[in-house]
Write an enzyme that holds these catalytic residues in place. Sequence first.
Site, short mmCIF file in Angstrom:
data_model
loop_
_atom_site.label_atom_id
_atom_site.label_comp_id
_atom_site.label_asym_id
_atom_site.label_seq_id
_atom_site.Cartn_x
_atom_site.Cartn_y
_atom_site.Cartn_z
N SER A 119 0.81 -1.21 0.00
CA SER A 119 0.00 0.00 0.00
C SER A 119 0.85 1.26 0.00
O SER A 119 0.31 2.36 -0.05
CB SER A 119 -0.91 0.01 1.23
N HIS A 140 -2.63 -2.89 -5.58
CA HIS A 140 -3.05 -2.49 -4.24
C HIS A 140 -4.57 -2.59 -4.14
O HIS A 140 -5.30 -1.71 -4.59
CB HIS A 140 -2.57 -1.06 -3.93
N GLU A 152 -5.63 -0.21 -7.16
CA GLU A 152 -4.65 0.80 -7.54
C GLU A 152 -3.45 0.05 -8.14
O GLU A 152 -2.79 -0.73 -7.44
CB GLU A 152 -4.24 1.58 -6.28
N ASN A 190 -2.95 6.23 -0.28
CA ASN A 190 -2.44 6.49 1.07
C ASN A 190 -1.72 7.82 1.20
O ASN A 190 -1.59 8.34 2.31
CB ASN A 190 -1.54 5.33 1.52
#
Length: 288
Positions: A119, A140, A152, A190
């Site tokens: 991540s 991800h 992702e 993130n």
Amino acid sequence: MTILNVSVVGAGQMGRGIAQVAALAGCRVLLHDTDDARVSEALDAVGKALAASAAKGRLTSEAAATALARIVPCGNLSAAAEAELVIEAATENMAVKKKIFGQLDGICGDKTILASNTSSLSLTELAAVTGRPEQVIGMHFMNPVPAMKLVEIIRGLRTSDETYAETAALAGRMGKTALEVRDYPGFVSNRILMPMINEAVYAVYEGVATAETVDGIMTLGMNHPMGPLALADLIGLDTCLAIMEILHEGFGDSKYRPCPLLRSYVHAGWLGRKSGRGFYVYGDGEGS
């Protein structure tokens, strides 16, 4: 190439979810973990999730049974030699992931794609421990994997167009929307989410408001389905801290400095739902 044989390395919450959606997409899935008990737990959890979906009419009982039968437990990483694509879903630690990728590079066939569910960590750095950097990519998935539509997809510096296309096609078969991003710390998800969570922690740390109030403002005022602190508890406060440290180190910018309260909670073992306490208390006193 249509990918039909997938290996998932890591049978934790993310790994079992990835195995489930891959099996539903028609893939034979080899599920590996260093802990055999975790693989058994994962298969049990996937079986229950598929049965629940069948009970709600989202798929037939036959489809649920077929998908579960496609997931094969593997105690030895060498079984990944059969895979056309391997998805690593181990702990978010670069040293651990590098070791796995180095092993997979020696085990897998020349055309096998090596993907990571990281991540926040660099795919370019992971790819450098292999002899196939063009075939290394990030997938991800969001948590919980079966429910969340996004994958992702992160291209390392040397990831090939062919690798991206085959990976995105598999994500589509899994019922996901693949969105491409470049390889920078935290990617997009993130890089945006974790500073918001960190700022919410600062609001509690500085006495601006309680955790309940911060979350209430974000759910009622911003229409977020879950408040940032409840979400942090779900993700795991140790994971949130680790990602903030990656962002802080990767960009060298003080705006990514982890809140001292977040660090204190992790040091205390208050990691969120998985430990029974984070910003909220779970178990017998769940939600209090």
